[in-house]
Motif scaffolding. Structure first.
Motif, PDB file in Angstrom:
ATOM      1  N   VAL A  69       3.718  15.274 -22.945  1.00 25.83           N
ATOM      2  CA  VAL A  69       2.794  16.150 -22.178  1.00 25.83           C
ATOM      3  C   VAL A  69       2.642  15.475 -20.786  1.00 25.83           C
ATOM      4  O   VAL A  69       2.736  16.247 -19.889  1.00 25.83           O
ATOM      5  CB  VAL A  69       1.405  16.697 -22.798  1.00 25.83           C
ATOM      6  N   LYS A  70       2.326  14.166 -20.739  1.00 25.79           N
ATOM      7  CA  LYS A  70       2.283  13.558 -19.439  1.00 25.79           C
ATOM      8  C   LYS A  70       3.341  13.496 -18.673  1.00 25.79           C
ATOM      9  O   LYS A  70       3.346  13.805 -17.568  1.00 25.79           O
ATOM     10  CB  LYS A  70       1.811  12.190 -19.582  1.00 25.79           C
ATOM     11  N   LYS A  71       4.345  13.650 -19.284  1.00 21.92           N
ATOM     12  CA  LYS A  71       5.795  13.697 -18.520  1.00 21.92           C
ATOM     13  C   LYS A  71       5.938  15.105 -17.750  1.00 21.92           C
ATOM     14  O   LYS A  71       6.464  15.215 -16.782  1.00 21.92           O
ATOM     15  CB  LYS A  71       6.858  13.459 -19.399  1.00 21.92           C
ATOM     16  N   GLU A  72       5.739  16.142 -18.945  1.00 19.90           N
ATOM     17  CA  GLU A  72       5.661  17.491 -18.227  1.00 19.90           C
ATOM     18  C   GLU A  72       4.682  17.682 -17.181  1.00 19.90           C
ATOM     19  O   GLU A  72       5.398  18.460 -16.115  1.00 19.90           O
ATOM     20  CB  GLU A  72       5.431  18.379 -19.353  1.00 19.90           C
ATOM     21  N   VAL A  73       3.652  17.281 -17.206  1.00 16.42           N
ATOM     22  CA  VAL A  73       2.886  17.431 -16.232  1.00 16.42           C
ATOM     23  C   VAL A  73       3.162  16.849 -14.873  1.00 16.42           C
ATOM     24  O   VAL A  73       3.151  17.240 -13.815  1.00 16.42           O
ATOM     25  CB  VAL A  73       1.246  16.893 -16.623  1.00 16.42           C
ATOM     26  N   ALA A  74       3.662  15.447 -15.134  1.00 15.03           N
ATOM     27  CA  ALA A  74       4.155  14.800 -13.832  1.00 15.03           C
ATOM     28  C   ALA A  74       5.460  15.448 -13.379  1.00 15.03           C
ATOM     29  O   ALA A  74       5.338  15.485 -11.971  1.00 15.03           O
ATOM     30  CB  ALA A  74       4.638  13.620 -14.489  1.00 15.03           C
ATOM     31  N   ALA A  75       6.323  15.932 -14.243  1.00 14.63           N
ATOM     32  CA  ALA A  75       7.468  16.911 -13.725  1.00 14.63           C
ATOM     33  C   ALA A  75       6.866  18.077 -12.839  1.00 14.63           C
ATOM     34  O   ALA A  75       7.629  18.297 -11.750  1.00 14.63           O
ATOM     35  CB  ALA A  75       8.042  17.214 -14.741  1.00 14.63           C
ATOM     36  N   LEU A  76       6.149  18.945 -13.302  1.00 15.05           N
ATOM     37  CA  LEU A  76       5.489  20.079 -12.666  1.00 15.05           C
ATOM     38  C   LEU A  76       4.942  19.690 -11.314  1.00 15.05           C
ATOM     39  O   LEU A  76       4.921  20.376 -10.358  1.00 15.05           O
ATOM     40  CB  LEU A  76       4.445  20.691 -13.539  1.00 15.05           C
ATOM     41  N   LYS A  77       4.147  18.495 -11.323  1.00 15.72           N
ATOM     42  CA  LYS A  77       3.501  18.047 -10.153  1.00 15.72           C
ATOM     43  C   LYS A  77       4.679  17.576  -8.937  1.00 15.72           C
ATOM     44  O   LYS A  77       4.411  17.996  -7.742  1.00 15.72           O
ATOM     45  CB  LYS A  77       2.614  16.910 -10.373  1.00 15.72           C
ATOM     46  N   ALA A  78       5.579  16.947  -9.509  1.00 14.97           N
ATOM     47  CA  ALA A  78       6.539  16.557  -8.489  1.00 14.97           C
ATOM     48  C   ALA A  78       7.327  17.716  -7.912  1.00 14.97           C
ATOM     49  O   ALA A  78       7.696  17.856  -6.730  1.00 14.97           O
ATOM     50  CB  ALA A  78       7.695  15.464  -9.194  1.00 14.97           C
ATOM     51  N   MET A  79       7.407  18.754  -8.751  1.00  7.46           N
ATOM     52  CA  MET A  79       8.226  20.019  -8.174  1.00  7.46           C
ATOM     53  C   MET A  79       7.088  20.994  -7.534  1.00  7.46           C
ATOM     54  O   MET A  79       7.703  22.047  -7.059  1.00  7.46           O
ATOM     55  CB  MET A  79       8.848  20.842  -9.517  1.00  7.46           C
ATOM     56  N   ARG A  80       6.016  20.706  -7.549  1.00  8.01           N
ATOM     57  CA  ARG A  80       5.055  21.781  -6.941  1.00  8.01           C
ATOM     58  C   ARG A  80       5.384  22.058  -5.403  1.00  8.01           C
ATOM     59  O   ARG A  80       6.121  21.326  -4.904  1.00  8.01           O
ATOM     60  CB  ARG A  80       3.537  21.164  -6.901  1.00  8.01           C
ATOM     61  N   GLY A  81       5.423  23.308  -5.247  1.00 10.79           N
ATOM     62  CA  GLY A  81       5.796  24.046  -4.049  1.00 10.79           C
ATOM     63  C   GLY A  81       7.462  24.486  -3.910  1.00 10.79           C
ATOM     64  O   GLY A  81       7.530  25.221  -2.957  1.00 10.79           O
ATOM     65  N   HIS A  82       8.136  24.150  -4.873  1.00 15.23           N
ATOM     66  CA  HIS A  82       9.377  24.511  -4.961  1.00 15.23           C
ATOM     67  C   HIS A  82       9.509  25.989  -5.207  1.00 15.23           C
ATOM     68  O   HIS A  82       9.052  26.449  -6.145  1.00 15.23           O
ATOM     69  CB  HIS A  82      10.378  23.556  -5.759  1.00 15.23           C
ATOM     70  N   PRO A  83      10.288  26.901  -4.651  1.00 15.37           N
ATOM     71  CA  PRO A  83      10.150  28.395  -4.670  1.00 15.37           C
ATOM     72  C   PRO A  83      10.738  28.628  -5.885  1.00 15.37           C
ATOM     73  O   PRO A  83      10.587  29.800  -6.458  1.00 15.37           O
ATOM     74  CB  PRO A  83      10.820  28.914  -3.538  1.00 15.37           C
ATOM     75  N   ASN A  84      11.579  27.844  -6.649  1.00 10.38           N
ATOM     76  CA  ASN A  84      12.487  28.141  -7.925  1.00 10.38           C
ATOM     77  C   ASN A  84      11.872  27.550  -9.256  1.00 10.38           C
ATOM     78  O   ASN A  84      12.642  27.596 -10.291  1.00 10.38           O
ATOM     79  CB  ASN A  84      13.965  28.014  -7.766  1.00 10.38           C
ATOM     80  N   ILE A  85      10.731  26.906  -9.022  1.00 10.18           N
ATOM     81  CA  ILE A  85      10.109  26.191 -10.204  1.00 10.18           C
ATOM     82  C   ILE A  85       8.968  26.911 -10.406  1.00 10.18           C
ATOM     83  O   ILE A  85       8.086  26.819  -9.355  1.00 10.18           O
ATOM     84  CB  ILE A  85      10.344  24.730 -10.126  1.00 10.18           C
ATOM     85  N   ILE A  86       8.429  26.918 -11.709  1.00 12.05           N
ATOM     86  CA  ILE A  86       6.940  27.458 -11.982  1.00 12.05           C
ATOM     87  C   ILE A  86       5.966  26.589 -11.358  1.00 12.05           C
ATOM     88  O   ILE A  86       6.185  25.499 -11.435  1.00 12.05           O
ATOM     89  CB  ILE A  86       7.020  27.972 -13.515  1.00 12.05           C
ATOM     90  N   THR A  87       5.122  27.165 -10.703  1.00 10.00           N
ATOM     91  CA  THR A  87       3.895  26.412 -10.285  1.00 10.00           C
ATOM     92  C   THR A  87       2.751  26.097 -11.221  1.00 10.00           C
ATOM     93  O   THR A  87       2.224  26.681 -12.020  1.00 10.00           O
ATOM     94  CB  THR A  87       3.281  27.337  -8.909  1.00 10.00           C
ATOM     95  N   LEU A  88       2.384  24.730 -11.090  1.00  8.55           N
ATOM     96  CA  LEU A  88       1.533  24.177 -11.836  1.00  8.55           C
ATOM     97  C   LEU A  88       0.075  24.297 -11.189  1.00  8.55           C
ATOM     98  O   LEU A  88      -0.008  24.126  -9.959  1.00  8.55           O
ATOM     99  CB  LEU A  88       1.442  22.663 -12.305  1.00  8.55           C
ATOM    100  N   HIS A  89      -0.697  25.008 -11.577  1.00  9.92           N
ATOM    101  CA  HIS A  89      -2.176  25.204 -10.970  1.00  9.92           C
ATOM    102  C   HIS A  89      -3.208  24.214 -11.388  1.00  9.92           C
ATOM    103  O   HIS A  89      -3.924  23.676 -10.509  1.00  9.92           O
ATOM    104  CB  HIS A  89      -2.896  26.674 -11.332  1.00  9.92           C
ATOM    105  N   CYS A  90      -3.337  23.877 -12.802  1.00 12.40           N
ATOM    106  CA  CYS A  90      -4.148  22.620 -13.190  1.00 12.40           C
ATOM    107  C   CYS A  90      -3.889  22.381 -14.430  1.00 12.40           C
ATOM    108  O   CYS A  90      -3.053  23.112 -15.307  1.00 12.40           O
ATOM    109  CB  CYS A  90      -5.626  23.306 -12.978  1.00 12.40           C
ATOM    110  N   GLN A  91      -4.436  21.244 -14.974  1.00 14.14           N
ATOM    111  CA  GLN A  91      -4.283  20.840 -16.543  1.00 14.14           C
ATOM    112  C   GLN A  91      -5.535  20.240 -17.045  1.00 14.14           C
ATOM    113  O   GLN A  91      -6.244  19.750 -16.131  1.00 14.14           O
ATOM    114  CB  GLN A  91      -3.016  20.225 -16.684  1.00 14.14           C
ATOM    115  N   SER A  92      -5.715  20.001 -18.252  1.00 11.25           N
ATOM    116  CA  SER A  92      -6.973  19.382 -18.700  1.00 11.25           C
ATOM    117  C   SER A  92      -6.468  18.686 -20.085  1.00 11.25           C
ATOM    118  O   SER A  92      -5.551  19.454 -20.778  1.00 11.25           O
ATOM    119  CB  SER A  92      -7.955  20.222 -19.055  1.00 11.25           C
TER     120      SER A  92
END
Length: 184
Positions: A69-92
């Motif tokens: 899960v931590k790796k998934e969140v890290a990957a989503l954060k790294a890709m934030r703003g890319h127009p073709n990758i789903i946007t992470l809004h937040c996590q808990s």
């Protein structure tokens, strides 16, 4: 393996009807969107803005699943703003004693690419549409592979169609699909 909504049994043993707080969002859970071996994805509406979000709910029973899960969140954060990758809004993440309950909130897209293609029936995509879809997929994969360390993803078939018309790549974590490859 992910099951589509039509194939999920009708029992409501999940989060439907509940309100879940994730960071600054207060999501009223409306329905389940998809379910996999390690998680479930729900449609939620923010009680303040009324905006729809996808909420991924994962229960981690061991350190290995928590690390994924931590790796998934890290990957989503790294890709934030890319127009073709789903946007992470937040996590808990909540410590429930023996387990950890994780919530990942992303943008909500109404259609999966497979639904778009199925809805066309026997009709063909014209060359321009096909090239645009292929370009969007290649851009997402290229961006993930350009990270340091690169992010490898095995499930290219999990694609969403954004309201903008762009194809969005879903970064999912399981024991088999998203890994960060160390550069040697």
């Amino acid at each position: 393996m992910w099951r589509l909504k039509q194939l999920i049994p009708k029992d409501q043993s999940g989060l439907e009807g509940k309100t879940i707080e994730v960071a600054s969002l207060k999501l009223q859970i409306r329905s389940i969107i998809a379910q996999g071996g390690f998680s479930s994805v729900y449609l939620g509406r923010d009680s303040q803005s009324g905006k729809l979000f996808a909420l991924k709910h994962i229960i981690c029973n061991d350190s290995e699943s928590l690390e994924l899960v931590k790796k998934e969140v890290a990957a989503l954060k790294a890709m934030r703003g890319h127009p073709n990758i789903i946007t992470l809004h937040c996590q808990s993440m909540y410590d429930m004693g023996r387990t950890k309950e994780c919530f990942i909130v992303t943008e909500y897209c109404e259609k999966m690419m497979v639904e778009f293609l199925d809805g066309r029936g026997a009709g063909y995509l014209d060359e321009k549409q096909l090239l645009l879809i292929f370009r969007d997929i290649c851009n997402a994969v290229y961006a993930m592979h350009s990270e340091s360390p690169p992010i490898a993803h095995r499930f290219v078939y999990l694609l969403l169609l954004a309201s903008s018309g762009h194809v969005l790549f879903i970064v999912l974590m399981s024991k088999f699909d998203v890994i960060m490859i160390p550069i040697t």
